[in-house]
Design an enzyme around this catalytic site. Structure first.
Site, PDB file in Angstrom:
ATOM      1  N   LEU A 199       0.814  -1.206   0.000  1.00  0.00           N
ATOM      2  CA  LEU A 199       0.000   0.000   0.000  1.00  0.00           C
ATOM      3  C   LEU A 199       0.852   1.262   0.000  1.00  0.00           C
ATOM      4  O   LEU A 199       0.318   2.376   0.025  1.00  0.00           O
ATOM      5  CB  LEU A 199      -0.934   0.013   1.222  1.00  0.00           C
ATOM      6  CG  LEU A 199      -2.233  -0.796   1.122  1.00  0.00           C
ATOM      7  CD1 LEU A 199      -1.966  -2.282   0.892  1.00  0.00           C
ATOM      8  CD2 LEU A 199      -3.062  -0.628   2.391  1.00  0.00           C
ATOM      9  N   SER A 202      -4.900   1.712  -8.709  1.00  0.00           N
ATOM     10  CA  SER A 202      -5.722   2.911  -8.738  1.00  0.00           C
ATOM     11  C   SER A 202      -6.456   3.035 -10.065  1.00  0.00           C
ATOM     12  O   SER A 202      -5.922   2.677 -11.120  1.00  0.00           O
ATOM     13  CB  SER A 202      -4.860   4.153  -8.523  1.00  0.00           C
ATOM     14  OG  SER A 202      -5.582   5.335  -8.790  1.00  0.00           O
ATOM     15  N   GLU A 223      -6.764   5.633 -11.537  1.00  0.00           N
ATOM     16  CA  GLU A 223      -6.049   6.635 -12.323  1.00  0.00           C
ATOM     17  C   GLU A 223      -5.278   6.008 -13.484  1.00  0.00           C
ATOM     18  O   GLU A 223      -4.835   6.717 -14.383  1.00  0.00           O
ATOM     19  CB  GLU A 223      -5.090   7.414 -11.424  1.00  0.00           C
ATOM     20  CG  GLU A 223      -5.781   8.307 -10.410  1.00  0.00           C
ATOM     21  CD  GLU A 223      -6.444   9.529 -11.024  1.00  0.00           C
ATOM     22  OE1 GLU A 223      -5.998   9.966 -12.104  1.00  0.00           O
ATOM     23  OE2 GLU A 223      -7.399  10.039 -10.430  1.00  0.00           O
ATOM     24  N   TYR A 258       1.269   9.946 -11.298  1.00  0.00           N
ATOM     25  CA  TYR A 258       0.674   8.963 -10.386  1.00  0.00           C
ATOM     26  C   TYR A 258       0.098   7.789 -11.183  1.00  0.00           C
ATOM     27  O   TYR A 258       0.355   6.615 -10.883  1.00  0.00           O
ATOM     28  CB  TYR A 258      -0.418   9.647  -9.565  1.00  0.00           C
ATOM     29  CG  TYR A 258      -1.133   8.764  -8.569  1.00  0.00           C
ATOM     30  CD1 TYR A 258      -0.724   8.707  -7.237  1.00  0.00           C
ATOM     31  CD2 TYR A 258      -2.244   8.016  -8.942  1.00  0.00           C
ATOM     32  CE1 TYR A 258      -1.389   7.918  -6.311  1.00  0.00           C
ATOM     33  CE2 TYR A 258      -2.911   7.224  -8.035  1.00  0.00           C
ATOM     34  CZ  TYR A 258      -2.478   7.180  -6.718  1.00  0.00           C
ATOM     35  OH  TYR A 258      -3.144   6.392  -5.812  1.00  0.00           O
ATOM     36  N   VAL A 312      -9.348  16.322  -1.152  1.00  0.00           N
ATOM     37  CA  VAL A 312     -10.487  17.221  -1.287  1.00  0.00           C
ATOM     38  C   VAL A 312     -11.663  16.786  -0.420  1.00  0.00           C
ATOM     39  O   VAL A 312     -12.384  17.635   0.134  1.00  0.00           O
ATOM     40  CB  VAL A 312     -10.902  17.355  -2.769  1.00  0.00           C
ATOM     41  CG1 VAL A 312     -11.456  16.035  -3.309  1.00  0.00           C
ATOM     42  CG2 VAL A 312     -11.938  18.462  -2.936  1.00  0.00           C
ATOM     43  N   GLY A 365     -11.451  23.535  -6.355  1.00  0.00           N
ATOM     44  CA  GLY A 365     -11.139  23.620  -7.765  1.00  0.00           C
ATOM     45  C   GLY A 365     -12.331  23.228  -8.618  1.00  0.00           C
ATOM     46  O   GLY A 365     -13.391  23.845  -8.580  1.00  0.00           O
TER      47      GLY A 365
END
Length: 324
Positions: A78, A127, A129, A151, A190, A212
């Protein structure tokens, strides 16, 4: 007593994972960065087999010696740069920690497996992403990788390395985790930024929230549920990759609205401003996952819905403000 090694044990997921493994009767070796403190609560049972190690995962030789010494049955990786925004500030470090280090760990696990003659199970925390700008939604295990950030690139490298080492006989799993939150999420994220600000406004009547891109949409789940998926994948009869997601996307604006609604504030826009500096250089459009494979193969299902996640985080932050 089975032995587990958990890297990134000081993070949100790592702390939940260590607690869960101890409860399941494991001897746990928890890795944290040098100078970091453990995040999990001390075990109620003083005899619990918990050992902390301050090891940098980019120190491959030292990490390898530790793996050879403790001979873990399960390894959960992790460790990594914690956010997409941080990866833009430190792209080389991100590649080393979240891309190269997992490859070194997989290699050492395979060597250990061959030496001891029994399976060594490795779960890589991936992820969503890695999908970047997917052409379809929801995404599943067959969706092409198109990362848009350092990332995402590093996570894609680790994800593909899992398949390479699995082909060599290692029980290796890549869990493609979509966004997952909890009260242990750092305030730099966030979601926690939102719940902390809303809690302050609800408790004191003062405070402000600068954000944002409110239109950014994410598939948000409950962190302990996602840790449960990691464990289920490690203990399954076969090694495979799994998307771990709720299948429902919400915008940042949805998160803000739900947080304010939980404290009885409907006119939330008066407390929020948009700061262009907080926009990402590249922001994925819609990331929402199809976890049907995880549901069917390992029996995993999310247990907390979106509104419940927001409510739990806001309640936690309000409680923090009320403490002496």
């Amino acid at each position: 007593m089975p032995v587990a090694l958990v890297t990134g044990a000081a993070g949100q997921d790592g702390s939940y994972l260590v607690e869960r493994l101890l409860a399941d009767g494991y001897a746990v070796h928890a890795l944290v960065r040098p100078g970091s403190a453990p995040r999990e609560e001390p075990p109620e049972d003083p005899s619990a087999a918990l050992n902390h190690h301050q090891v940098d995962v980019t120190d491959h030789a030292r990490l390898g010696r530790l793996i050879d010494e403790i001979e873990p049955d399960e390894i959960y990786n992790l460790a990594g740069v914690s956010s997409v925004a941080q990866s833009w500030a430190a792209p080389v470090l991100t590649a080393e920690v979240s891309g190269v280090a997992p490859v070194a760990l997989l290699d050492r696990a395979l060597r250990l497996q061959r030496r001891v003659g029994r399976p060594v199970r490795v779960v890589q925390a991936g992820s969503a992403e890695v999908f970047g700008q997917p052409s379809t939604a929801p995404q599943d295990e067959m969706t092409p990788l198109r990362p848009l950030s350092p990332y995402g690139v590093a996570k894609a490298m680790a994800h593909q390395a899992v398949e390479v080492f699995r082909c060599q006989g290692l029980f290796a799993v890549s869990a493609i985790l979509y966004n997952h939150e909890s009260p242990r999420r750092p305030a730099t994220f966030v979601t926690r930024k939102i719940t902390s600000a809303v809690a302050q406004i609800a408790e004191t009547g003062a405070g402000h929230l600068a954000l944002g891109n409110l239109a950014a949409r994410r598939d948000w789940g409950w962190a302990p549920d996602y840790v449960d998926a990691l464990i289920r994948a490690a203990r399954h009869t076969e090694a495979a990759d799994y998307v771990v997601a709720t299948g429902r996307a919400h915008s940042v604006e949805d998160f803000v609205r739900a947080a304010f609604a939980h404290v009885g504030i409907d006119k939330w826009r008066a407390h929020v401003t948009i700061d262009p500096a907080l926009f990402r250089p590249a922001d994925p459009a819609v990331l929402v996952g199809n976890a049907s494979k995880a549901r069917a193969a390992i029996g995993w299902r999310p247990s907390v819905d979106f509104e419940g996640i927001v409510a739990r985080m806001v309640d936690h932050d309000r409680e923090l403000l009320r403490r002496p």
